[in-house]
Design an enzyme around this catalytic site. Structure first.
Site, short mmCIF file in Angstrom:
data_model
loop_
_atom_site.label_atom_id
_atom_site.label_comp_id
_atom_site.label_asym_id
_atom_site.label_seq_id
_atom_site.Cartn_x
_atom_site.Cartn_y
_atom_site.Cartn_z
N ALA A 1 41.10 65.47 48.48
CA ALA A 1 39.69 65.08 48.61
C ALA A 1 38.77 66.20 48.13
O ALA A 1 37.78 65.95 47.42
CB ALA A 1 39.39 64.73 50.06
N GLU B 1 32.30 30.88 31.11
CA GLU B 1 31.55 29.97 30.25
C GLU B 1 32.46 28.90 29.65
O GLU B 1 32.12 27.71 29.60
CB GLU B 1 30.88 30.75 29.10
#
Length: 310
Positions: free
Chosen positions: A248, A36
């Site tokens: 994992a 912005e």
């Protein structure tokens, strides 16, 4: 353009007056001007009584830069249209600040599309931990190495380029101490010529073995939750899990995986460790979101239930 991947969200802004674009901007990374502010700087005096379109609700807090709401009010913007509401406790509430100043605010326009751009950041804001992608390469018979403790090249060169590109778009790449000791991976993101890419991930080794790898962060824990909370404090939005089957399985047991990327090469090994131990829990994907080939390798990507809508 919405800027690079970093601990901050990717945000773009467009300033429009009388149907004409008078300023554009995007957030270029941590510590730089917000989208912005950049768009308003380009617009200058033309920002008075103009409309400002932003992909994320303007922030309302003082961080490394002043709040965007202050800059918007001072520029004399008459209306702000934003796509996604800011989910963070720290920076949210910008819409209320703007409306209190007399600025018209319209929100939640294309919110889903905007949220998808910042999927991993949104996940960290809502859960407090990074989004985790488990990536592994396997043979047709589901092996990740020819034998335990031996480094085995499985995927082809094009898949390796895909992996390096993926590394350049995450906050951290994580392996276990066993993988680090056997494979000695660099965990860096490289171009096809071997040079380093502009964006590099934090390189992380997790485990209790006494290691002090130079250039790596060593997390002396076996608990995925502790590891992820530590990385969240460092501003990591997205973790790429590249460890072996044991690591994992630990993340799956802890319900800490949000996305899976499997790379299957057209080879068989006949023996060696599988991508997951046989005692690993069932993990069900909501659906495979992408299937494609890189060279002769098949790549499939899917998300878990917990990752939907984040």
């Amino acid at each position: 353009m919405l800027g690079p991947y970093s601990s901050n969200p990717r945000v773009g802004a467009v300033c429009v007056k009388n149907g004409i674009v008078v300023g554009t901007g995007y957030h270029r990374g941590t510590g730089s001007a917000h989208a912005e502010v950049e768009a308003l700087a380009v617009a200058g005096d033309r920002a008075t009584d103009a409309d400002l379109y932003v992909s994320l609700e303007p922030c309302s807090h003082f961080g490394r830069t002043p709040p965007c709401t202050q800059a918007i009010i001072e520029a004399g913007i008459r209306r702000v249209i934003y796509a996604q509401a800011d989910p963070s406790d720290e920076a949210g509430g910008g819409a209320e600040v703007l409306m209190a100043s007399g600025c018209e605010v319209i929100g939640e326009i294309e919110a889903e599309r905007s949220a998808s751009v910042n999927r991993e950041w949104n996940h960290r804001m809502r859960t407090g931990v990074p989004f985790v992608t488990w990536k592994f390469a396997q043979s047709l018979d589901g092996r990740v190495a020819a034998k335990l403790g031996e480094r085995t090249a499985i995927s082809g060169s094009q898949s390796q380029e895909f992996n390096h590109d993926l590394r350049s778009r995450v906050g951290a790449v994580l392996v276990g101490t066993q993988t680090f000791m056997v494979d000695q991976p660099s965990l860096s993101a490289r171009e096809s010529d071997g040079s380093l890419k502009d964006c590099q991930p934090l390189r992380v080794v997790m485990g209790l073995r006494d290691l002090a790898p130079a250039g790596f962060l060593h997390l002396a824990t076996r608990d995925p939750n502790i590891a992820l909370l530590t990385l969240a404090k460092l501003g990591v939005n997205h973790v790429l899990l590249e460890g072996g089957p044991t690591l994992a399985a630990a993340f799956i047991h802890a319900d800490c995986i949000n996305e899976v990327i499997s790379i299957t090469a057209p080879i068989t090994l006949g023996a060696g460790p599988r991508s997951l131990p046989t005692h690993a829990p069932l993990m069900r994907l909501v659906g495979v979101t992408s299937t494609f080939t890189m060279g002769s390798d098949l790549i499939q990507i899917g998300v878990l239930d917990s990752a939907v809508g984040l």
